[in-house]
Design a protein around this motif. Structure first.
Motif, PDB file in Angstrom:
ATOM      1  N   GLY A 144       0.787  -1.225   0.000  1.00  0.00           N
ATOM      2  CA  GLY A 144       0.000   0.000   0.000  1.00  0.00           C
ATOM      3  C   GLY A 144       0.816   1.271   0.000  1.00  0.00           C
ATOM      4  O   GLY A 144       0.328   2.341   0.389  1.00  0.00           O
ATOM      5  N   LEU A 145       2.080   1.186  -0.453  1.00  0.00           N
ATOM      6  CA  LEU A 145       2.974   2.337  -0.450  1.00  0.00           C
ATOM      7  C   LEU A 145       3.095   2.946  -1.841  1.00  0.00           C
ATOM      8  O   LEU A 145       3.076   2.235  -2.847  1.00  0.00           O
ATOM      9  N   LYS A 146       3.248   4.267  -1.883  1.00  0.00           N
ATOM     10  CA  LYS A 146       3.514   4.974  -3.125  1.00  0.00           C
ATOM     11  C   LYS A 146       4.862   5.686  -2.990  1.00  0.00           C
ATOM     12  O   LYS A 146       5.134   6.309  -1.970  1.00  0.00           O
ATOM     13  N   ALA A 147       5.676   5.577  -4.021  1.00  0.00           N
ATOM     14  CA  ALA A 147       7.001   6.199  -3.961  1.00  0.00           C
ATOM     15  C   ALA A 147       7.404   6.703  -5.332  1.00  0.00           C
ATOM     16  O   ALA A 147       7.074   6.093  -6.358  1.00  0.00           O
ATOM     17  N   GLN A 148       8.110   7.831  -5.342  1.00  0.00           N
ATOM     18  CA  GLN A 148       8.656   8.349  -6.586  1.00  0.00           C
ATOM     19  C   GLN A 148       9.827   7.480  -7.033  1.00  0.00           C
ATOM     20  O   GLN A 148      10.451   6.780  -6.234  1.00  0.00           O
ATOM     21  N   ARG A 149      10.137   7.560  -8.338  1.00  0.00           N
ATOM     22  CA  ARG A 149      11.153   6.674  -8.901  1.00  0.00           C
ATOM     23  C   ARG A 149      12.517   6.884  -8.246  1.00  0.00           C
ATOM     24  O   ARG A 149      13.243   5.921  -7.984  1.00  0.00           O
ATOM     25  N   ASP A 150      12.871   8.148  -7.952  1.00  0.00           N
ATOM     26  CA  ASP A 150      14.176   8.376  -7.339  1.00  0.00           C
ATOM     27  C   ASP A 150      14.227   7.838  -5.910  1.00  0.00           C
ATOM     28  O   ASP A 150      15.284   7.435  -5.416  1.00  0.00           O
ATOM     29  N   ALA A 151      13.083   7.783  -5.242  1.00  0.00           N
ATOM     30  CA  ALA A 151      13.038   7.210  -3.896  1.00  0.00           C
ATOM     31  C   ALA A 151      13.243   5.694  -3.954  1.00  0.00           C
ATOM     32  O   ALA A 151      13.963   5.115  -3.129  1.00  0.00           O
ATOM     33  N   VAL A 152      12.608   5.065  -4.930  1.00  0.00           N
ATOM     34  CA  VAL A 152      12.784   3.622  -5.112  1.00  0.00           C
ATOM     35  C   VAL A 152      14.244   3.312  -5.413  1.00  0.00           C
ATOM     36  O   VAL A 152      14.828   2.371  -4.855  1.00  0.00           O
ATOM     37  N   GLY A 206       0.544   7.003   4.562  1.00  0.00           N
ATOM     38  CA  GLY A 206      -0.224   7.325   3.363  1.00  0.00           C
ATOM     39  C   GLY A 206       0.412   8.338   2.445  1.00  0.00           C
ATOM     40  O   GLY A 206      -0.154   8.655   1.384  1.00  0.00           O
ATOM     41  N   ARG A 207       1.573   8.869   2.822  1.00  0.00           N
ATOM     42  CA  ARG A 207       2.223   9.888   1.978  1.00  0.00           C
ATOM     43  C   ARG A 207       2.973   9.236   0.819  1.00  0.00           C
ATOM     44  O   ARG A 207       3.442   8.108   0.932  1.00  0.00           O
ATOM     45  N   THR A 208       3.058   9.958  -0.293  1.00  0.00           N
ATOM     46  CA  THR A 208       3.910   9.517  -1.388  1.00  0.00           C
ATOM     47  C   THR A 208       5.360   9.815  -1.008  1.00  0.00           C
ATOM     48  O   THR A 208       5.708  10.934  -0.635  1.00  0.00           O
ATOM     49  N   ILE A 209       6.208   8.793  -1.081  1.00  0.00           N
ATOM     50  CA  ILE A 209       7.573   8.907  -0.593  1.00  0.00           C
ATOM     51  C   ILE A 209       8.480   9.460  -1.693  1.00  0.00           C
ATOM     52  O   ILE A 209       8.566   8.889  -2.783  1.00  0.00           O
ATOM     53  N   ASP A 210       9.158  10.571  -1.388  1.00  0.00           N
ATOM     54  CA  ASP A 210      10.170  11.088  -2.310  1.00  0.00           C
ATOM     55  C   ASP A 210      11.553  10.714  -1.781  1.00  0.00           C
ATOM     56  O   ASP A 210      11.688  10.072  -0.736  1.00  0.00           O
ATOM     57  N   ALA A 211      12.591  11.108  -2.493  1.00  0.00           N
ATOM     58  CA  ALA A 211      13.943  10.684  -2.127  1.00  0.00           C
ATOM     59  C   ALA A 211      14.342  11.181  -0.736  1.00  0.00           C
ATOM     60  O   ALA A 211      14.946  10.442   0.048  1.00  0.00           O
ATOM     61  N   ALA A 212      13.993  12.438  -0.414  1.00  0.00           N
ATOM     62  CA  ALA A 212      14.356  12.994   0.889  1.00  0.00           C
ATOM     63  C   ALA A 212      13.648  12.248   2.018  1.00  0.00           C
ATOM     64  O   ALA A 212      14.244  11.937   3.059  1.00  0.00           O
ATOM     65  N   MET A 213      12.366  11.954   1.814  1.00  0.00           N
ATOM     66  CA  MET A 213      11.622  11.231   2.835  1.00  0.00           C
ATOM     67  C   MET A 213      12.150   9.809   2.980  1.00  0.00           C
ATOM     68  O   MET A 213      12.262   9.281   4.101  1.00  0.00           O
ATOM     69  N   MET A 214      12.517   9.183   1.866  1.00  0.00           N
ATOM     70  CA  MET A 214      13.077   7.836   1.921  1.00  0.00           C
ATOM     71  C   MET A 214      14.340   7.828   2.769  1.00  0.00           C
ATOM     72  O   MET A 214      14.519   6.969   3.650  1.00  0.00           O
ATOM     73  N   GLU A 215      15.205   8.791   2.543  1.00  0.00           N
ATOM     74  CA  GLU A 215      16.454   8.861   3.302  1.00  0.00           C
ATOM     75  C   GLU A 215      16.174   9.046   4.782  1.00  0.00           C
ATOM     76  O   GLU A 215      16.801   8.413   5.637  1.00  0.00           O
TER      77      GLU A 215
END
Length: 348
Positions: A160-168, A195-204
């Protein structure tokens, strides 16, 4: 041969009664474990609660017990899963004959589940073809570097996660091809992302505090007999600023469990029942068995005592002017002793 991709197995299990036999093999440990778990879950759903596990390793594998299990009626004549864990992937002449004989006339009360950690064309033979004729083979080939982001993205969607390509890609770079580490991080993200879409900064930010998972991997390396990996991971943890006392809780627990299991095994007790009582997952039991074959109970007690000594060194108890290096050196020696029988002499 009815060979399936790992992703196809779950849908087959949901759509059809259990086959008489399954072969799940390949170098991707997590995929093998999860595919085997899916077979076990399907067995429980279909009312098969009995399970017998046989670890086939070393120079003198106990194929007689496997053959006897095929022939013996289950408890109260119920159906049962007979699980043969064969990390090396090759049953030898005796094992191949026993497995082929089973497939020629499978008992109606047995579902055979064979798992192998090593696999390739050289490992296949008449026995694996026989399993394919009456059941399914699932091959977990190693995920290639360019495939890893897709694997991560698919698993994140399933959670159920959403992530931007750079985060993946950032997560793929971090885990360096280790699917188990990726799966652990994704499970943590499912709890933290909200529930947030994960970007690279959030992933880190979300995966930076991964010391707990790194310790799990460190312990797994020691239990699986990988001394070089143990040293590399310890040095990495130290470089990241970890402190020895923060690692010792989980390390001490695992070593104490191994000492306890070794005592049970040496007095002829039921090791599998003891593991179950300690809530050791089925998927982890083989690692304990491999580790236990390296040392007797007395040596496990010695290693457990050494971990206690590491704790005292780390906390500076009873010593003046303790060198911070001492605790790291002592911990490395203790974990190398877990991984390698020859390293026991390094203990103080």
């Amino acid at each position: 041969m009815a060979e399936l991709k790992p992703g196809e197995l779950v849908s087959r299990l949901a759509a059809e009664p259990l086959k008489p036999a399954y072969l799940i093999a390949g170098p991707e440990t997590l995929v093998v474990l999860e595919a085997a778990d899916a077979v076990r879950a399907a067995a429980r759903t279909q009312g098969i609660g009995d399970r017998e596990v046989y670890d086939i390793e070393g120079r003198d594998p106990d194929w007689d017990s496997v053959a006897a299990a095929f022939q013996a009626p289950g408890l109260f004549a119920t159906r049962r899963v007979v699980e043969v864990r064969m990390p090396g992937g090759k049953p030898g002449k005796e094992g191949a004959e026993i497995l082929s004989s089973f497939c020629a006339d499978p008992p109606p009360d047995v579902v055979l589940l064979v798992t192998c950690a090593e696999w390739g064309k050289a490992y296949a033979g008449k026995w694996s073809e026989a399993i394919g004729r009456i059941g399914h083979q699932v091959t977990a080939w190693q995920v290639k570097p360019h495939e890893l982001p897709g694997w991560i993205e698919s698993r994140m969607r399933a959670r159920g996660l959403k992530a931007q390509r750079d985060a993946v890609q950032a997560l793929a770079d971090r885990v360096e091809g280790n699917l188990l580490a990726a799966a652990q991080e994704i499970d943590k993200l499912a709890l933290l992302a909200e529930g947030r879409t994960i970007d690279a900064a959030m992933m880190e930010a979300l995966v930076s505090d991964s010391a707990r998972f790194d310790v799990f991997r460190l312990i797994d390396a020691a239990m699986n007999g990988q001394p070089a990996q143990v040293s590399r991971m310890l040095h990495g943890l130290r470089a990241e600023g970890e402190a020895v006392p923060a690692l010792l809780g989980m390390v001490a627990r695992e070593v104490q469990l191994l000492a306890q299991f070794a005592r049970v095994s040496e007095r002829g007790g039921n090791l599998q029942a003891e593991m179950k009582s300690q809530r050791i997952w089925d998927a982890k039991q083989a690692a304990y068995v491999r580790a236990l074959k390296r040392h007797g109970a007395a040596r496990w007690e010695r290693i457990a005592a050494e971990i206690g000594r590491v704790d005292r060194i780390a906390k500076g108890r009873g010593r003046v002017g303790v060198d911070p290096d001492d605790a790291w050196i002592a911990l490395e020696r203790a974990l190398l002793a877990v991984a390698d029988p020859g390293a026991v002499r390094l203990l103080g």
